[in-house]
Write a protein that holds these residues in place. Structure first.
Motif, PDB file in Angstrom:
ATOM      1  N   TYR A 146       0.500  -0.902   0.608  1.00 27.91           N
ATOM      2  CA  TYR A 146       0.048  -0.465  -0.053  1.00 27.91           C
ATOM      3  C   TYR A 146       0.917   1.312   0.377  1.00 27.91           C
ATOM      4  O   TYR A 146       0.223   2.391  -0.167  1.00 27.91           O
ATOM      5  CB  TYR A 146      -0.994  -0.109   0.755  1.00 27.91           C
ATOM      6  N   ARG A 172      -7.356  -0.998  -2.383  1.00 28.58           N
ATOM      7  CA  ARG A 172      -8.374  -0.527  -1.927  1.00 28.58           C
ATOM      8  C   ARG A 172      -9.472  -1.735  -2.639  1.00 28.58           C
ATOM      9  O   ARG A 172     -10.610  -1.992  -2.270  1.00 28.58           O
ATOM     10  CB  ARG A 172      -9.007   0.665  -2.496  1.00 28.58           C
ATOM     11  N   ARG A 173      -9.544  -2.021  -3.671  1.00 27.74           N
ATOM     12  CA  ARG A 173     -10.447  -2.978  -4.147  1.00 27.74           C
ATOM     13  C   ARG A 173     -10.671  -4.350  -4.594  1.00 27.74           C
ATOM     14  O   ARG A 173     -11.495  -4.334  -3.609  1.00 27.74           O
ATOM     15  CB  ARG A 173     -10.634  -2.556  -5.543  1.00 27.74           C
ATOM     16  N   ARG A 228      -2.572   1.117  -4.971  1.00 28.60           N
ATOM     17  CA  ARG A 228      -3.407   1.976  -3.456  1.00 28.60           C
ATOM     18  C   ARG A 228      -4.603   1.366  -3.889  1.00 28.60           C
ATOM     19  O   ARG A 228      -4.917   0.764  -3.043  1.00 28.60           O
ATOM     20  CB  ARG A 228      -3.063   3.568  -3.400  1.00 28.60           C
ATOM     21  N   GLU A 229      -4.506   1.836  -5.172  1.00 27.20           N
ATOM     22  CA  GLU A 229      -6.325   1.411  -5.923  1.00 27.20           C
ATOM     23  C   GLU A 229      -6.558   0.312  -5.973  1.00 27.20           C
ATOM     24  O   GLU A 229      -7.625  -0.024  -5.485  1.00 27.20           O
ATOM     25  CB  GLU A 229      -6.468   2.662  -7.349  1.00 27.20           C
ATOM     26  N   SER A 267       2.690   3.906  -5.272  1.00 21.85           N
ATOM     27  CA  SER A 267       1.493   4.380  -5.921  1.00 21.85           C
ATOM     28  C   SER A 267       0.894   3.109  -6.536  1.00 21.85           C
ATOM     29  O   SER A 267      -0.853   3.753  -6.943  1.00 21.85           O
ATOM     30  CB  SER A 267       2.260   5.791  -6.370  1.00 21.85           C
ATOM     31  N   ARG A 268       1.494   2.471  -7.567  1.00 21.36           N
ATOM     32  CA  ARG A 268       0.279   1.930  -8.477  1.00 21.36           C
ATOM     33  C   ARG A 268      -0.222   0.622  -7.764  1.00 21.36           C
ATOM     34  O   ARG A 268      -1.303  -0.179  -8.445  1.00 21.36           O
ATOM     35  CB  ARG A 268       0.965   1.054  -9.678  1.00 21.36           C
TER      36      ARG A 268
END
Ligand SMILES: [Fe+2]
Ligand SMILES: [Fe+2]
Length: 291
Positions: free
Chosen positions: A12, A22-23, A18-19, A15-16
């Motif tokens: 986490y 979250r998903r 993180r999304e 940066s790549r």
């Protein structure tokens, strides 16, 4: 029935990741279960992203369990990795309602859950590279050692064994820079193997079946092979068969889940189902086990 949801390598702090993290956390919470287990490399040296990532699982209805990964032992200035393993990571985990499985196994229903970060001892090194072991201990390939002042002595010391293919290999294993154990990798692995064996003995007395979670790989079958040299160098740091021997010595063990290699797969090894979750930096995966 006991339902266990597993993911790994959420990274986490990157940066790549993180999304996608979250998903997958959202998916895990919606899937629900008796336990969620994160099998290592949740974040890096900074504790903020670790806490933030663990809090993504706030609405998960069951037990929240964490196994650290090597990236979780990366140090900030003045830190050492053992303190991170024993105190810093468990304290952050507790803030988000997570329990570090390495330090105490749990029993849910009739199923025992054991955990270990695991570690490496270079046993899985790719022999075709023919790199002298001191390079693996320093965690720099010869081509990297040649351009790094503090490691250049390795090249001088082993020059007769080195050839063009070695000098083309500029890879490093960054644990060499950020992990500070205060002991050798083999010694740390030995401590972890003893601890895992103790967990399995305890669970064998109190549970009908056992599932284990190790960040590093316990079996050679799981190590990605025949890869370009810059990836092949990393095979040395994938894990150790010592972990596998500890696991297979417990007859009640039915499943093992791993992370670390970012290489998904499923194997049957001596009657045990072994799964590598196989999350990558940009694609996170979930596994669900119902027993
Ligand atoms: Fe990872
Ligand atoms: Fe890892």
């Amino acid at each position: 029935m006991v339902r266990i949801v597993v993911t790994a390598d959420l990274h986490y702090n990157i940066s790549r990741s993180r999304e996608p993290a979250r998903r997958v956390a959202d998916d895990a919470c919606s899937a629900g279960g008796d336990a969620i287990v994160l099998v290592g490399d949740t974040a890096g040296a900074a504790t903020g992203p670790l806490l933030e990532c663990l809090r993504l699982f706030e609405r998960f209805p069951g037990r929240k369990l964490l196994v650290p990964g090597n990236h979780c032992l990366w140090c900030r200035d003045g830190e050492d990795s053992l303190t991170r393993y024993e105190s810093v990571v468990p304290a952050v985990a507790a803030e988000a309602g997570f329990h570090v499985l390495d330090h105490d196994p749990v029993v849910i229903g009739d199923v025992g859950l054991a955990g270990s970060i695991g570690w490496y001892d270079y046993s899985f090194a790719d022999e075709s590279l023919d790199i002298p072991e001191p390079f693996y201990r320093a965690k720099v390939a010869p081509g990297a050692a040649a351009v790094l002042t503090e490691h250049r002595w390795l090249v001088e010391a082993h020059r007769p064994r080195l050839h063009e293919r070695h000098y083309m290999l500029g890879a490093r294993w960054m644990d060499g820079r950020y992990v500070r154990l205060g002991m050798s990798d083999e010694e740390f692995l030995g401590l972890l193997c003893d601890k895992l064996a103790g967990q399995l003995r305890r669970l064998a007395d109190s549970a009908g079946g056992i599932v284990a979670f190790t960040h590093h790989l316990p079996f050679d079958e799981l190590v990605p092979r025949n890869r370009p040299d810059r990836f092949a160098f990393a095979a040395a740091y994938m894990g150790s068969p010592r972990l596998g021997r500890v696991l297979l010595s417990e007859p009640k063990l039915s499943h093992v889940f791993c992370g670390h290699s970012h290489w998904p797969g499923r194997w049957e090894i001596d009657g045990v189902t072994v799964v590598n979750v196989g999350s990558t930096y940009s694609n996170k995966r979930l596994e669900v086990l119902e027993l």
